[in-house]
Scaffold this motif. Structure first.
Motif, PDB file in Angstrom:
ATOM      1  N   MET A   1       0.830  -1.170   0.000  1.00  0.00           N
ATOM      2  CA  MET A   1       0.000   0.000   0.000  1.00  0.00           C
ATOM      3  C   MET A   1       0.885   1.247   0.000  1.00  0.00           C
ATOM      4  O   MET A   1       1.896   1.276   0.688  1.00  0.00           O
ATOM      5  CB  MET A   1      -0.896   0.024   1.231  1.00  0.00           C
ATOM      6  N   HIS A   2       0.447   2.203  -0.764  1.00  0.00           N
ATOM      7  CA  HIS A   2       1.169   3.476  -0.857  1.00  0.00           C
ATOM      8  C   HIS A   2       0.152   4.591  -0.659  1.00  0.00           C
ATOM      9  O   HIS A   2      -0.972   4.504  -1.172  1.00  0.00           O
ATOM     10  CB  HIS A   2       1.821   3.615  -2.229  1.00  0.00           C
ATOM     11  N   PHE A   3       0.549   5.645   0.064  1.00  0.00           N
ATOM     12  CA  PHE A   3      -0.378   6.721   0.375  1.00  0.00           C
ATOM     13  C   PHE A   3       0.246   8.082   0.134  1.00  0.00           C
ATOM     14  O   PHE A   3       1.468   8.229   0.143  1.00  0.00           O
ATOM     15  CB  PHE A   3      -0.824   6.631   1.842  1.00  0.00           C
ATOM     16  N   ASP A   4      -0.618   9.071  -0.048  1.00  0.00           N
ATOM     17  CA  ASP A   4      -0.193  10.463  -0.176  1.00  0.00           C
ATOM     18  C   ASP A   4      -1.342  11.325   0.321  1.00  0.00           C
ATOM     19  O   ASP A   4      -2.490  10.876   0.365  1.00  0.00           O
ATOM     20  CB  ASP A   4       0.140  10.800  -1.626  1.00  0.00           C
ATOM     21  N   GLU A   5      -1.038  12.545   0.703  1.00  0.00           N
ATOM     22  CA  GLU A   5      -2.077  13.463   1.137  1.00  0.00           C
ATOM     23  C   GLU A   5      -1.679  14.896   0.831  1.00  0.00           C
ATOM     24  O   GLU A   5      -0.504  15.202   0.638  1.00  0.00           O
ATOM     25  CB  GLU A   5      -2.382  13.305   2.624  1.00  0.00           C
ATOM     26  N   CYS A   6      -2.682  15.761   0.763  1.00  0.00           N
ATOM     27  CA  CYS A   6      -2.443  17.182   0.568  1.00  0.00           C
ATOM     28  C   CYS A   6      -3.680  17.953   1.011  1.00  0.00           C
ATOM     29  O   CYS A   6      -4.721  17.363   1.308  1.00  0.00           O
ATOM     30  CB  CYS A   6      -2.098  17.493  -0.890  1.00  0.00           C
ATOM     31  N   HIS A   7      -3.556  19.261   1.075  1.00  0.00           N
ATOM     32  CA  HIS A   7      -4.682  20.138   1.367  1.00  0.00           C
ATOM     33  C   HIS A   7      -5.013  20.923   0.114  1.00  0.00           C
ATOM     34  O   HIS A   7      -4.122  21.398  -0.589  1.00  0.00           O
ATOM     35  CB  HIS A   7      -4.346  21.094   2.511  1.00  0.00           C
ATOM     36  N   GLU A   8      -6.294  21.036  -0.152  1.00  0.00           N
ATOM     37  CA  GLU A   8      -6.774  21.780  -1.315  1.00  0.00           C
ATOM     38  C   GLU A   8      -7.928  22.643  -0.810  1.00  0.00           C
ATOM     39  O   GLU A   8      -9.017  22.129  -0.521  1.00  0.00           O
ATOM     40  CB  GLU A   8      -7.236  20.812  -2.400  1.00  0.00           C
ATOM     41  N   GLY A  16      -4.659   6.713  -1.933  1.00  0.00           N
ATOM     42  CA  GLY A  16      -3.861   5.514  -1.758  1.00  0.00           C
ATOM     43  C   GLY A  16      -3.851   4.643  -2.996  1.00  0.00           C
ATOM     44  O   GLY A  16      -4.766   4.693  -3.821  1.00  0.00           O
ATOM     45  N   ALA A  17      -2.801   3.871  -3.109  1.00  0.00           N
ATOM     46  CA  ALA A  17      -2.689   2.832  -4.134  1.00  0.00           C
ATOM     47  C   ALA A  17      -2.653   1.515  -3.375  1.00  0.00           C
ATOM     48  O   ALA A  17      -1.720   1.254  -2.605  1.00  0.00           O
ATOM     49  CB  ALA A  17      -1.429   3.018  -4.957  1.00  0.00           C
ATOM     50  N   LEU A  18      -3.685   0.718  -3.561  1.00  0.00           N
ATOM     51  CA  LEU A  18      -3.826  -0.537  -2.834  1.00  0.00           C
ATOM     52  C   LEU A  18      -3.528  -1.705  -3.763  1.00  0.00           C
ATOM     53  O   LEU A  18      -3.852  -1.652  -4.952  1.00  0.00           O
ATOM     54  CB  LEU A  18      -5.248  -0.662  -2.299  1.00  0.00           C
ATOM     55  N   ASP A  19      -2.936  -2.737  -3.231  1.00  0.00           N
ATOM     56  CA  ASP A  19      -2.676  -3.926  -4.040  1.00  0.00           C
ATOM     57  C   ASP A  19      -3.990  -4.433  -4.618  1.00  0.00           C
ATOM     58  O   ASP A  19      -4.980  -4.578  -3.890  1.00  0.00           O
ATOM     59  CB  ASP A  19      -2.025  -5.021  -3.204  1.00  0.00           C
ATOM     60  N   ALA A  20      -4.000  -4.694  -5.907  1.00  0.00           N
ATOM     61  CA  ALA A  20      -5.208  -5.192  -6.570  1.00  0.00           C
ATOM     62  C   ALA A  20      -5.596  -6.542  -5.971  1.00  0.00           C
ATOM     63  O   ALA A  20      -4.729  -7.387  -5.731  1.00  0.00           O
ATOM     64  CB  ALA A  20      -4.990  -5.302  -8.070  1.00  0.00           C
ATOM     65  N   PRO A  21      -6.885  -6.753  -5.727  1.00  0.00           N
ATOM     66  CA  PRO A  21      -7.306  -7.982  -5.052  1.00  0.00           C
ATOM     67  C   PRO A  21      -7.075  -9.261  -5.856  1.00  0.00           C
ATOM     68  O   PRO A  21      -6.833 -10.302  -5.280  1.00  0.00           O
ATOM     69  CB  PRO A  21      -8.800  -7.776  -4.794  1.00  0.00           C
ATOM     70  N   ARG A  22      -7.156  -9.183  -7.173  1.00  0.00           N
ATOM     71  CA  ARG A  22      -6.991 -10.400  -7.984  1.00  0.00           C
ATOM     72  C   ARG A  22      -5.965 -10.175  -9.079  1.00  0.00           C
ATOM     73  O   ARG A  22      -6.292 -10.043 -10.230  1.00  0.00           O
ATOM     74  CB  ARG A  22      -8.324 -10.787  -8.617  1.00  0.00           C
ATOM     75  N   GLY A  23      -4.721 -10.116  -8.725  1.00  0.00           N
ATOM     76  CA  GLY A  23      -3.712  -9.988  -9.762  1.00  0.00           C
ATOM     77  C   GLY A  23      -2.751  -8.857  -9.527  1.00  0.00           C
ATOM     78  O   GLY A  23      -2.748  -8.217  -8.493  1.00  0.00           O
ATOM     79  N   GLN A  24      -1.977  -8.626 -10.537  1.00  0.00           N
ATOM     80  CA  GLN A  24      -0.931  -7.626 -10.449  1.00  0.00           C
ATOM     81  C   GLN A  24      -1.507  -6.228 -10.583  1.00  0.00           C
ATOM     82  O   GLN A  24      -2.536  -6.021 -11.202  1.00  0.00           O
ATOM     83  CB  GLN A  24       0.094  -7.862 -11.546  1.00  0.00           C
ATOM     84  N   GLY A  25      -0.796  -5.280 -10.020  1.00  0.00           N
ATOM     85  CA  GLY A  25      -1.177  -3.893 -10.157  1.00  0.00           C
ATOM     86  C   GLY A  25      -1.767  -3.317  -8.885  1.00  0.00           C
ATOM     87  O   GLY A  25      -1.739  -3.929  -7.815  1.00  0.00           O
TER      88      GLY A  25
END
Length: 84
Positions: A1-8, A16-25
């Motif tokens: 898992m990868h995350f980022d945040e900011c204020h707008e 976030g980028a979460l591991d795909a449940p069924r496969g790569q990516g």
């Protein structure tokens, strides 16, 4: 898992980028919270745990970039999707 945040503006964006449940990516997710004007604590205005219908990006950076652009678009256009 990868995350980022900011204020707008009045909003805090958390993506976030979460591991795909069924496969790569990775799948992209976002949470937008209103921080200014919220009474005691930030209020969640929008959440999507599987952006683009669960599309799988090859890299976490691509998924995060998509989620961040989508969230900023919601805030900048003052989308009615922001519930609070």
């Amino acid at each position: 898992m990868h995350f980022d945040e900011c204020h707008e503006g009045d909003y805090r964006i958390f993506v976030g980028a979460l591991d795909a449940p069924r496969g790569q990516g990775y799948i992209a997710a976002l949470v937008v919270s209103r921080v200014c004007g919220a009474r005691a604590t930030p209020r969640e205005a929008y959440r999507d745990d599987s952006l683009a219908c669960g599309y799988r990006w090859r890299s976490a950076d691509e998924a995060i970039a998509y989620a961040m652009n989508r969230a900023r678009g919601l805030v900048r256009t003052r989308s009615r999707m922001l519930t609070c």
